[in-house]
Motif scaffolding. Structure first.
Motif, mmCIF file in Angstrom:
data_model
loop_
_atom_site.group_PDB
_atom_site.id
_atom_site.type_symbol
_atom_site.label_atom_id
_atom_site.label_comp_id
_atom_site.label_asym_id
_atom_site.label_seq_id
_atom_site.Cartn_x
_atom_site.Cartn_y
_atom_site.Cartn_z
ATOM 1 N N VAL A 221 151.149 -26.365 33.649
ATOM 2 C CA VAL A 221 150.339 -25.602 33.375
ATOM 3 C C VAL A 221 149.377 -25.058 34.683
ATOM 4 C CG1 VAL A 221 148.362 -24.604 31.856
ATOM 5 C CG2 VAL A 221 149.907 -26.570 30.848
ATOM 6 N N ILE B 46 146.935 -23.645 25.722
ATOM 7 C CA ILE B 46 148.043 -23.984 24.828
ATOM 8 C C ILE B 46 147.810 -24.066 23.449
ATOM 9 C CG2 ILE B 46 149.712 -26.086 24.649
ATOM 10 C CD1 ILE B 46 149.868 -24.932 27.189
ATOM 11 N N LEU C 274 154.230 -22.471 33.269
ATOM 12 C CA LEU C 274 153.495 -21.815 32.299
ATOM 13 C C LEU C 274 152.005 -21.670 32.636
ATOM 14 C CD1 LEU C 274 153.486 -21.205 29.285
ATOM 15 C CD2 LEU C 274 152.507 -23.403 28.781
ATOM 16 N N GLY C 275 151.874 -20.320 32.487
ATOM 17 C CA GLY C 275 150.511 -19.870 32.803
ATOM 18 C C GLY C 275 150.325 -18.327 32.710
ATOM 19 N N GLN D 157 153.646 -19.859 25.496
ATOM 20 C CA GLN D 157 153.300 -21.147 25.031
ATOM 21 C C GLN D 157 154.573 -21.758 24.210
ATOM 22 O OE1 GLN D 157 151.125 -18.776 24.609
ATOM 23 N NE2 GLN D 157 148.796 -19.266 24.996
ATOM 24 N N LYS E 281 152.832 -18.590 39.151
ATOM 25 C CA LYS E 281 154.040 -19.495 38.806
ATOM 26 C C LYS E 281 155.201 -18.543 39.224
ATOM 27 C CE LYS E 281 154.052 -16.994 34.348
ATOM 28 N NZ LYS E 281 152.966 -16.267 34.398
ATOM 29 N N ILE F 45 150.794 -32.320 26.938
ATOM 30 C CA ILE F 45 149.804 -31.144 27.168
ATOM 31 C C ILE F 45 149.050 -30.689 25.894
ATOM 32 C CG2 ILE F 45 149.977 -28.684 27.736
ATOM 33 C CD1 ILE F 45 150.343 -30.238 30.036
ATOM 34 N N SER G 293 147.010 -22.176 36.674
ATOM 35 C CA SER G 293 146.029 -21.127 36.619
ATOM 36 C C SER G 293 145.438 -20.866 38.063
ATOM 37 C CB SER G 293 144.847 -21.690 35.707
ATOM 38 O OG SER G 293 143.615 -20.668 36.007
ATOM 39 N N VAL H 11 143.311 -25.591 29.980
ATOM 40 C CA VAL H 11 144.893 -26.109 29.181
ATOM 41 C C VAL H 11 144.510 -26.259 27.709
ATOM 42 C CG1 VAL H 11 146.268 -27.950 29.066
ATOM 43 C CG2 VAL H 11 145.109 -27.401 31.275
#
Length: 351
Positions: free
Chosen positions: A207, A235, A36-37, A195, A43, A222, A209, A231
């Protein structure tokens, strides 16, 4: 627990640009794992490295213990579902699903039987003889899933497969995807920037970045215990306050809030000084016993709840959520209100 995919010190460079910085991840067998990002975080690059579509500049990618970093894509026991379904328009639904099996040399009777079972699994048996252009977007996505699952890969890679669907279809497909993963026992590695998708489907989430993994954990980990500002802010919704930390001991910090009120809260840092505090809007209530004092800017109607936008002493914007119920009377703009933080609502961040 057996690791399906182990990524160790993985680096990806494009000339002078580093897209992935020494990524370490271990993904368990039969796990629904989400990367996720935001766009550009690395990703999809990581997913493509697992698939073999991108070379590994440095490090290792292991599949069930075997280093596959130099293995050609067609020799890897993985399959990929892309954002665009790429169904063959001249083939029927069942022919599309059976295509991968045909390329592997599976005989006609066996591949038709297995393709039929895959269509049963995605609830499309009645559409076996239709052409792709006779299906809705959601049905086409399920055909793409069935086609990817038919060769029985050890790992299924999913690159934002729901992004082209409308909201209702995305919500329905989340449930179906999770059920499919549980029914097949195949490891799913899912890429998304959404998210809510990640929180609702995943066993664990990484997560990302700027080419780095910021945090790995369950959805609850998370959301409830972010380790840093990125984060916490990425999120869901949160309020980030810059605060003075008087003391940190044993994972708990004493924090001075704007206005001088002191609270204790869980801490992701060990150092006193100036840090950021994360407070989720749903963990705050209006109360005369106030931890913070604020002035109401406006109230936003969101259907199931109300978002109350306020400003703290000194002008810092802040928000809280209230349940939309008949007994609830939202405050008027301009009113001065007290804000009470639930126990454990605040978390001190590492950076």
């Amino acid at each position: 627990m057996t690791a399906a995919v182990d990524i160790h010190e993985a680096v990806k460079r494009y000339g002078s640009v580093t897209a992935l910085h020494r990524v370490d991840l271990s993904i368990s067998d039969n796990e629904f794992f989400t990367l996720l990002g935001p766009s550009g975080c690395g990703k999809t690059t990581l997913l493509r490295m697992i698939a073999g579509f991108e070379d590994v500049t440095e490090g290792e990618v292991r599949l069930f213990g075997e280093n596959i970093a130099r293995l050609e894509p067609n020799r890897r026991p993985v399959n990929t579902v892309f954002q665009h379904y790429a169904l063959f328009p001249h083939m029927t639904v069942i022919e599309n699903v059976a295509f991968g099996l045909k390329m592997k040399g599976v005989d006609a009777a066996t591949r038709r039987g297995r393709a039929g079972r895959m269509l049963d699994m995605v609830h499309l048996s009645a559409f076996a003889d239709r052409m792709p252009d006779q299906l809705s977007g959601g049905q086409q996505q399920r055909v793409a899933l069935a086609r990817a699952l038919a060769p029985e890969p050890k790992v299924l890679l999913l690159d934002e497969p729901l992004s082209a669907l409308d909201l209702k279809l995305r919500q329905a497909m989340r449930v179906e995807l999770k059920q499919l993963q549980q029914d097949t026992g195949i490891t799913f590695i899912f890429v998304t920037h959404d998210q809510e998708e990640a929180l609702t489907m995943s066993d664990r989430i990484a997560v990302m970045s700027e080419g780095r993994v910021q945090q790995v954990g369950t959805a609850r980990d998370i959301y409830e215990a972010p380790v840093n500002r990125f984060v916490a802010d990425f999120i869901g919704e949160t309020n980030l306050l810059e605060v003075d930390v008087a003391r940190v001991e044993g994972g708990t910090a004493e924090v001075v809030l704007p206005g001088g009120h002191r609270i204790t809260c869980p801490s992701a840092t060990t150092a006193p000084g100036r840090h950021h505090l994360s407070i989720r809007p749903e963990r705050i209530s209006l109360s005369a016993e106030a931890d913070l004092t604020a002035t109401v800017d406006r109230v936003v109607y969101l259907g199931t709840d109300l978002q109350v936008m306020v400003r703290l002493e000194g002008g810092t914007p802040f928000s809280l959520r209230m349940q939309n119920a008949a007994r609830v009377s939202p405050p008027e703009p301009g009113a001065t209100v007290g804000l009470h933080l639930e126990e454990g609502a605040a978390r001190l961040l590492a950076d």
